[in-house]
Scaffold this motif. Structure first.
Motif, mmCIF file in Angstrom:
data_model
loop_
_atom_site.group_PDB
_atom_site.id
_atom_site.type_symbol
_atom_site.label_atom_id
_atom_site.label_comp_id
_atom_site.label_asym_id
_atom_site.label_seq_id
_atom_site.Cartn_x
_atom_site.Cartn_y
_atom_site.Cartn_z
ATOM 1 N N ALA A 29 0.513 35.814 4.882
ATOM 2 C CA ALA A 29 -0.151 34.581 4.450
ATOM 3 C C ALA A 29 -0.173 33.569 5.588
ATOM 4 O O ALA A 29 -1.190 32.902 5.825
ATOM 5 C CB ALA A 29 0.559 34.001 3.228
ATOM 6 N N ARG A 30 0.938 33.455 6.318
ATOM 7 C CA ARG A 30 1.012 32.529 7.446
ATOM 8 C C ARG A 30 -0.007 32.909 8.520
ATOM 9 O O ARG A 30 -0.735 32.056 9.030
ATOM 10 C CB ARG A 30 2.419 32.531 8.028
ATOM 11 N N ASP A 31 -0.069 34.192 8.850
ATOM 12 C CA ASP A 31 -1.036 34.658 9.852
ATOM 13 C C ASP A 31 -2.469 34.338 9.423
ATOM 14 O O ASP A 31 -3.294 33.910 10.235
ATOM 15 C CB ASP A 31 -0.882 36.157 10.092
ATOM 16 N N ARG A 32 -2.758 34.522 8.145
ATOM 17 C CA ARG A 32 -4.099 34.247 7.621
ATOM 18 C C ARG A 32 -4.433 32.763 7.727
ATOM 19 O O ARG A 32 -5.540 32.381 8.110
ATOM 20 C CB ARG A 32 -4.191 34.727 6.177
ATOM 21 N N MET A 33 -3.471 31.911 7.412
ATOM 22 C CA MET A 33 -3.715 30.473 7.483
ATOM 23 C C MET A 33 -3.925 30.003 8.923
ATOM 24 O O MET A 33 -4.734 29.115 9.181
ATOM 25 C CB MET A 33 -2.565 29.696 6.835
ATOM 26 N N ILE A 34 -3.241 30.637 9.870
ATOM 27 C CA ILE A 34 -3.445 30.314 11.287
ATOM 28 C C ILE A 34 -4.866 30.691 11.696
ATOM 29 O O ILE A 34 -5.544 29.927 12.385
ATOM 30 C CB ILE A 34 -2.387 31.002 12.169
ATOM 31 N N GLU A 35 -5.330 31.844 11.242
ATOM 32 C CA GLU A 35 -6.709 32.253 11.535
ATOM 33 C C GLU A 35 -7.702 31.270 10.926
ATOM 34 O O GLU A 35 -8.708 30.929 11.553
ATOM 35 C CB GLU A 35 -6.972 33.655 10.991
ATOM 36 N N ASP A 36 -7.425 30.800 9.713
ATOM 37 C CA ASP A 36 -8.318 29.849 9.047
ATOM 38 C C ASP A 36 -8.298 28.486 9.729
ATOM 39 O O ASP A 36 -9.288 27.753 9.690
ATOM 40 C CB ASP A 36 -7.924 29.682 7.572
ATOM 41 N N THR A 70 -0.094 21.848 7.027
ATOM 42 C CA THR A 70 0.939 21.566 6.024
ATOM 43 C C THR A 70 1.322 22.850 5.293
ATOM 44 O O THR A 70 2.510 23.117 5.061
ATOM 45 C CB THR A 70 0.436 20.492 5.029
ATOM 46 N N LEU A 71 0.337 23.650 4.961
ATOM 47 C CA LEU A 71 0.599 24.928 4.305
ATOM 48 C C LEU A 71 1.355 25.881 5.235
ATOM 49 O O LEU A 71 2.303 26.552 4.811
ATOM 50 C CB LEU A 71 -0.717 25.554 3.847
ATOM 51 N N ILE A 72 0.973 25.933 6.501
ATOM 52 C CA ILE A 72 1.674 26.779 7.473
ATOM 53 C C ILE A 72 3.138 26.351 7.593
ATOM 54 O O ILE A 72 4.041 27.191 7.610
ATOM 55 C CB ILE A 72 0.959 26.749 8.845
ATOM 56 N N ASP A 73 3.373 25.043 7.651
ATOM 57 C CA ASP A 73 4.747 24.535 7.721
ATOM 58 C C ASP A 73 5.546 24.937 6.484
ATOM 59 O O ASP A 73 6.716 25.323 6.586
ATOM 60 C CB ASP A 73 4.757 23.014 7.889
ATOM 61 N N ALA A 74 4.922 24.868 5.318
ATOM 62 C CA ALA A 74 5.595 25.276 4.082
ATOM 63 C C ALA A 74 5.899 26.776 4.105
ATOM 64 O O ALA A 74 6.978 27.211 3.681
ATOM 65 C CB ALA A 74 4.737 24.923 2.872
ATOM 66 N N LEU A 75 4.960 27.563 4.615
ATOM 67 C CA LEU A 75 5.202 29.006 4.725
ATOM 68 C C LEU A 75 6.331 29.295 5.710
ATOM 69 O O LEU A 75 7.160 30.186 5.466
ATOM 70 C CB LEU A 75 3.917 29.730 5.140
ATOM 71 N N ASP A 76 6.391 28.540 6.810
ATOM 72 C CA ASP A 76 7.497 28.707 7.762
ATOM 73 C C ASP A 76 8.840 28.454 7.085
ATOM 74 O O ASP A 76 9.806 29.201 7.301
ATOM 75 C CB ASP A 76 7.346 27.752 8.950
#
Length: 64
Positions: free
Chosen positions: A11-18, A47-53
């Motif tokens: 999910a994190r990788d996908r959000m980085i791509e987005d 913000t979502l990436i930070d939450a996933l981290d």
């Protein structure tokens, strides 16, 4: 690696791509309307990436 951790990492990788296209708009010559939309979406995704981290860190076993 457990399934939950693997899912969070994907999910994190996908959000980085987005997030990447929005960063490109922000780096391009200024088009105020596009830049404002890109900025808002970039912040939302970051913000979502930070939450996933944080979730990924919580899933990792504590080191001894």
């Amino acid at each position: 690696m457990n399934e939950r951790l693997e899912t969070l990492k994907k999910a994190r990788d996908r959000m980085i791509e987005d997030r990447d296209p929005h960063a490109k708009v922000l780096a391009a010559p200024l088009d105020r309307e596009k830049a404002e939309r890109a900025r808002n979406k970039f912040v939302e995704l970051q913000t979502l990436i930070d939450a996933l981290d944080r979730a990924i860190s919580a899933e990792k076993p504590a080191s001894a």
